[in-house]
Motif scaffolding. Structure first.
Motif, PDB file in Angstrom:
ATOM      1  N   TRP A  12       0.848  -1.194   0.000  1.00  0.00           N
ATOM      2  CA  TRP A  12       0.000   0.000   0.000  1.00  0.00           C
ATOM      3  C   TRP A  12       0.883   1.244   0.000  1.00  0.00           C
ATOM      4  O   TRP A  12       1.791   1.364   0.827  1.00  0.00           O
ATOM      5  CB  TRP A  12      -0.929   0.034   1.211  1.00  0.00           C
ATOM      6  CG  TRP A  12      -2.006   1.056   1.018  1.00  0.00           C
ATOM      7  CD1 TRP A  12      -1.890   2.410   1.151  1.00  0.00           C
ATOM      8  CD2 TRP A  12      -3.337   0.808   0.569  1.00  0.00           C
ATOM      9  NE1 TRP A  12      -3.074   3.032   0.820  1.00  0.00           N
ATOM     10  CE2 TRP A  12      -3.978   2.058   0.463  1.00  0.00           C
ATOM     11  CE3 TRP A  12      -4.057  -0.353   0.263  1.00  0.00           C
ATOM     12  CZ2 TRP A  12      -5.306   2.183   0.063  1.00  0.00           C
ATOM     13  CZ3 TRP A  12      -5.371  -0.216  -0.139  1.00  0.00           C
ATOM     14  CH2 TRP A  12      -5.985   1.033  -0.237  1.00  0.00           C
ATOM     15  N   ALA A  23      -6.225   1.055   4.014  1.00  0.00           N
ATOM     16  CA  ALA A  23      -5.202   0.061   4.360  1.00  0.00           C
ATOM     17  C   ALA A  23      -5.551  -0.623   5.673  1.00  0.00           C
ATOM     18  O   ALA A  23      -5.392  -1.845   5.823  1.00  0.00           O
ATOM     19  CB  ALA A  23      -3.834   0.733   4.443  1.00  0.00           C
ATOM     20  N   VAL A  35       3.439  -1.326   3.883  1.00  0.00           N
ATOM     21  CA  VAL A  35       2.973   0.039   3.645  1.00  0.00           C
ATOM     22  C   VAL A  35       4.135   1.007   3.466  1.00  0.00           C
ATOM     23  O   VAL A  35       5.125   0.949   4.200  1.00  0.00           O
ATOM     24  CB  VAL A  35       2.093   0.516   4.822  1.00  0.00           C
ATOM     25  CG1 VAL A  35       1.683   1.971   4.652  1.00  0.00           C
ATOM     26  CG2 VAL A  35       0.858  -0.370   4.961  1.00  0.00           C
TER      27      VAL A  35
END
Length: 314
Positions: A12, A23, A35
């Motif tokens: 993400w 997320a 992430v």
């Protein structure tokens, strides 16, 4: 039947007002998510939900599917094709990139072409809703690109909200999202004008909006903007600056296709006036205050508890 959200490793990129709750939703549903955010500190709270925080988009190149949710066209190109972008590691790229940002078709086409050359599919998947809508499980997405890639990514797209619409190949979903946001601006301005008219005639805002929300004209949008209109809470969910960007994109598309859009053009200039009056870091619901000022109507919070209609869905 419960969908296995651990089948693919996800990445993400972009932890803003929308990216963070999106997320977080995938993480809370059990997905394996790494992430990246330009400001790392904004992403670190997701570690408590199981996210692995990385230091560059390139670090996500070994993920199966990578979602992007960034603010502008140039940001998308930077995280995908930049020196430390998703495609910067030779021989190692995600299988699918899912871009949920609202960007120009030109930027999307450049990212799509670069991804294709690297052997990666790109799905354009812009969304309808704000952070509160995400948390309530009411987000909707419109998607275009490879049908095979869409089918593979579908379980994760469905996990983000309640509605996923596939509209075809290429960047058709960008057109749909821009049309949606132009419509959003026009509806918001109209709602502001009629609310001011009703109040100046003596009708309390909460009573007027209660009727609208119960009528055939009521919608998810009118309901979740009701608290802002009634109590003048303009904490930002979607700023006038972002709305102006989308109106500009819509009007540019209209010019290129020879489609007259006089209402949208008028609303674009009203939003410009809103920004010129200093309404920059607030919610675009502040259109209500601008309409009230034009009508010489002093506004005060009504301090009435009203529902935003966003019952949380799992």
């Amino acid at each position: 039947m419960t969908t296995d959200l651990k089948k693919h490793k996800l990445g993400w990129i972009g932890i803003g007002r929308m990216g963070f709750p999106m997320a977080a939703r995938l993480l809370k549903k059990g997905a394996d998510v790494a992430v990246y955010n330009r400001t790392r500190a904004k992403a670190e709270p997701l570690a408590a939900d199981g996210a692995r925080i990385v230091d560059s988009p390139a670090a996500l190149a070994d993920r199966d599917i990578v979602f992007t949710m960034v603010s502008a066209s140039q940001d998308l190109l930077e995280v995908v094709t930049g020196p430390s972008g998703l495609l910067s590691r030779s021989g190692r790229v995600p299988h699918i990139i899912v871009d949920c940002s609202t960007v120009s078709q030109e930027a999307s086409a450049k990212a799509r072409a670069a991804a294709a050359q690297a052997g990666c599919a790109l799905l354009a998947a812009p969304v309808s809703g704000n952070g509160k809508v995400v948390k309530a499980g009411r987000l909707s997405l419109v998607v275009s690109g490879s049908r095979a890639a869409f089918d593979e990514a579908l379980p994760y797209l469905e996990a983000l909200g309640e509605g996923v619409s596939y509209v075809g190949e290429g960047d058709l979903s960008r057109t749909v999202k821009i049309c949606h946001n132009v419509f959003l601006g026009v509806i918001a301005q109209s709602l502001a004008e009629i609310t001011v008219l009703a109040e100046k005639a003596g009708v309390p805002r909460h009573a007027f909006l209660d009727f609208i929300n119960k009528s055939v004209l009521g919608s998810t949008f009118t309901r979740y903007k009701t608290p802002a209109f009634v109590n003048l809470d303009f904490a930002p969910t979607f700023t006038p600056v972002l709305l102006r960007k989308d109106l500009d994109l819509g009007l540019a598309a209209a010019r290129s296709l020879e489609v007259p859009m006089p209402l949208a053009a008028a609303v674009r200039e009203i939003v410009q006036g809103l920004i010129g009056n200093g309404y920059v870091d607030c919610d675009f619901a502040a259109l209500l205050e601008l309409a009230a000022k034009a009508a010489h109507l002093p506004l005060r919070p009504e301090n009435v508890p009203v529902s935003d209609g966003l019952e949380v869905r799992k």
